[in-house]
Design a protein around this motif. Sequence first.
Motif, mmCIF file in Angstrom:
data_model
loop_
_atom_site.group_PDB
_atom_site.id
_atom_site.type_symbol
_atom_site.label_atom_id
_atom_site.label_comp_id
_atom_site.label_asym_id
_atom_site.label_seq_id
_atom_site.Cartn_x
_atom_site.Cartn_y
_atom_site.Cartn_z
ATOM 1 N N ASP A 218 30.067 53.378 9.487
ATOM 2 C CA ASP A 218 29.997 52.089 8.800
ATOM 3 C C ASP A 218 31.186 51.242 9.239
ATOM 4 O OD1 ASP A 218 32.216 53.007 7.464
ATOM 5 O OD2 ASP A 218 31.081 53.675 5.711
ATOM 6 N N GLU A 219 31.375 50.099 8.560
ATOM 7 C CA GLU A 219 32.421 49.174 8.980
ATOM 8 C C GLU A 219 33.827 49.679 8.691
ATOM 9 O OE1 GLU A 219 29.675 48.400 7.549
ATOM 10 O OE2 GLU A 219 28.689 46.894 8.792
ATOM 11 N N THR A 220 33.972 50.769 7.966
ATOM 12 C CA THR A 220 35.307 51.245 7.603
ATOM 13 C C THR A 220 35.868 52.239 8.614
ATOM 14 O OG1 THR A 220 34.396 53.073 6.281
ATOM 15 C CG2 THR A 220 34.779 50.942 5.173
ATOM 16 N N SER A 221 35.092 52.627 9.611
ATOM 17 C CA SER A 221 35.590 53.598 10.586
ATOM 18 C C SER A 221 34.976 53.336 11.952
ATOM 19 C CB SER A 221 35.263 55.033 10.138
ATOM 20 O OG SER A 221 33.870 55.192 9.963
ATOM 21 N N LEU A 222 35.618 53.887 12.984
ATOM 22 C CA LEU A 222 35.134 53.724 14.350
ATOM 23 C C LEU A 222 34.112 54.787 14.686
ATOM 24 C CD1 LEU A 222 38.379 53.001 16.418
ATOM 25 C CD2 LEU A 222 36.458 51.442 16.086
ATOM 26 N N ASN A 223 33.178 54.431 15.557
ATOM 27 C CA ASN A 223 32.271 55.420 16.110
ATOM 28 C C ASN A 223 33.020 56.270 17.134
ATOM 29 O OD1 ASN A 223 29.391 54.687 15.116
ATOM 30 N ND2 ASN A 223 30.315 52.722 15.667
ATOM 31 N N GLN A 224 32.454 57.399 17.468
ATOM 32 C CA GLN A 224 33.057 58.259 18.474
ATOM 33 C C GLN A 224 33.027 57.561 19.827
ATOM 34 O OE1 GLN A 224 31.263 62.116 18.636
ATOM 35 N NE2 GLN A 224 32.152 62.771 16.695
ATOM 36 N N LYS A 225 34.120 57.706 20.576
ATOM 37 C CA LYS A 225 34.194 57.102 21.908
ATOM 38 C C LYS A 225 33.476 58.005 22.908
ATOM 39 C CE LYS A 225 38.088 53.939 22.350
ATOM 40 N NZ LYS A 225 39.397 53.713 22.988
ATOM 41 N N SER A 226 32.155 57.976 22.846
ATOM 42 C CA SER A 226 31.367 58.793 23.771
ATOM 43 C C SER A 226 29.966 58.227 23.876
ATOM 44 C CB SER A 226 31.312 60.249 23.300
ATOM 45 O OG SER A 226 30.580 60.349 22.084
ATOM 46 N N PHE A 227 29.270 58.633 24.942
ATOM 47 C CA PHE A 227 27.873 58.264 25.115
ATOM 48 C C PHE A 227 27.135 59.493 25.627
ATOM 49 C CE2 PHE A 227 24.334 56.740 27.800
ATOM 50 C CZ PHE A 227 23.621 56.034 26.843
ATOM 51 N N LYS A 228 26.187 59.964 24.822
ATOM 52 C CA LYS A 228 25.388 61.139 25.170
ATOM 53 C C LYS A 228 26.273 62.326 25.573
ATOM 54 C CE LYS A 228 21.469 59.314 24.259
ATOM 55 N NZ LYS A 228 20.717 59.796 23.100
ATOM 56 N N GLY A 229 27.344 62.513 24.801
ATOM 57 C CA GLY A 229 28.207 63.673 25.008
ATOM 58 C C GLY A 229 29.291 63.483 26.046
ATOM 59 N N VAL A 230 29.310 62.340 26.733
ATOM 60 C CA VAL A 230 30.341 62.076 27.743
ATOM 61 C C VAL A 230 31.367 61.115 27.154
ATOM 62 C CG1 VAL A 230 30.820 61.126 30.033
ATOM 63 C CG2 VAL A 230 28.740 62.466 29.648
ATOM 64 N N LYS A 231 32.624 61.458 27.268
ATOM 65 C CA LYS A 231 33.686 60.673 26.653
ATOM 66 C C LYS A 231 33.853 59.314 27.331
ATOM 67 C CE LYS A 231 38.446 61.151 25.006
ATOM 68 N NZ LYS A 231 39.656 62.005 24.998
ATOM 69 N N ILE A 232 34.119 58.294 26.530
ATOM 70 C CA ILE A 232 34.408 56.946 27.017
ATOM 71 C C ILE A 232 35.914 56.733 26.977
ATOM 72 C CG2 ILE A 232 34.197 54.480 26.514
ATOM 73 C CD1 ILE A 232 31.400 55.046 25.421
ATOM 74 N N GLU A 233 36.486 56.239 28.080
ATOM 75 C CA GLU A 233 37.903 55.937 28.144
ATOM 76 C C GLU A 233 38.092 54.432 28.312
ATOM 77 O OE1 GLU A 233 40.176 58.032 27.597
ATOM 78 O OE2 GLU A 233 39.403 60.010 28.094
#
Length: 402
Positions: A218-233
Amino acid sequence: MAIVIKNTNYNGEVLERLFTLAVLGCQIVDKGLICVIPNVTKKLSIPRLKTGKMLQKVKEMPDDRDSKGGYNYSEHVLEPEEFMAFTTFNPNTFRNIWRPWQPKGDLVFTELPPNVQNELLDALSKQVKFELGLHYINGEFGNDDDHLFNGILYRMKNDGDVKRISTTETTMIGKLYAIKAAIPETIKENPSLRYIMSLEDWEKYDQELTDREHKNSDETSLNQKSFKGVKIETLAGWPTGLIVATLCAPDETGNLFAGVNLSEDEDVIQIDKLTNAGERYFFKMKMQADTNIAFGEEVVVLDTRAEKQFPVTAGSISLAPQSKTFTADGGTQEVEVTASGDYHIVGKTPEGFSVKDLGGKLAIVADPNRGTSDVTGTVTLALDSDETKTATLTLTTSKVGG
């Protein structure tokens, strides 16, 4: 450049700590995305070994002509360029501002408290690291202070094996799906695989995930920095609208490399008087750096900027000439190869011939033909980055009297 004191309203004591502007640092190194090789004084080769398909039917007495696949060795080079950090300052500036730091005696700098020296050096170090990180990404060697050495995006632009893709998708989710589909199968499940993008692009992606009803954060937290199990940097200085997928690691298991060397002087950071008779001092830090990538085939680039620096171009390979004819006595002839990237020989060399890749040329050796008919065969080359791009050479050794 110098220490500048301005807008001061000093009328008494001040805090004993110096406050410095927050600097992001060298994120590409701090996040372990690039392998930094120290003490590269002149030139360092990144060795690259590629193999082709080797399996074949069993033969009773295989010889050299039955060889299939083989090893292709080549190198990319790290050749650091020289540059430096240099700034001057007057330690007497601190006499009038920070009373606890007022030095005594004539040796101004040596009697300036160590914590002051450390604060200044720390600020210098942070700024140098931040600027170095920007050059690691966007650097391009030139003749001015903004062009110190070639960064990884420059290397990718000039590597014909890098896979450039395009898409009509406008959402970050759609763009990431397009990149995922283009990633070579050999690295799709590699634990070092990363998506690299700007912070602005990540925030767009995060917003898209949040906007999906009953899913993700929700708006109170960030989503995980990843896409389909691969980390986003995300990296400071990374261009918005450019997404890259490649292997990233602080060691040789990654695909991004930097060669660095500090000054060969006795002191890495030199601190001394600017002139013997003056009161100004200087900080000087000499460095060398360069970057490169190991394998272009392990890089997928999606450039959605208005002015694209990674336009999609079809890979190509051609031969000149496309056929060679030998006399019955055989011999050696050469063929020119023009390719947009690295290439390899597909399958086995035809019987009666041998082929040696000379890098941009093929040396064809034909055996003498003592038979009553011509000896013919074909040699096919394919791009490493796209094996559907091929070129075929037709070979003929004439019969005796032919």
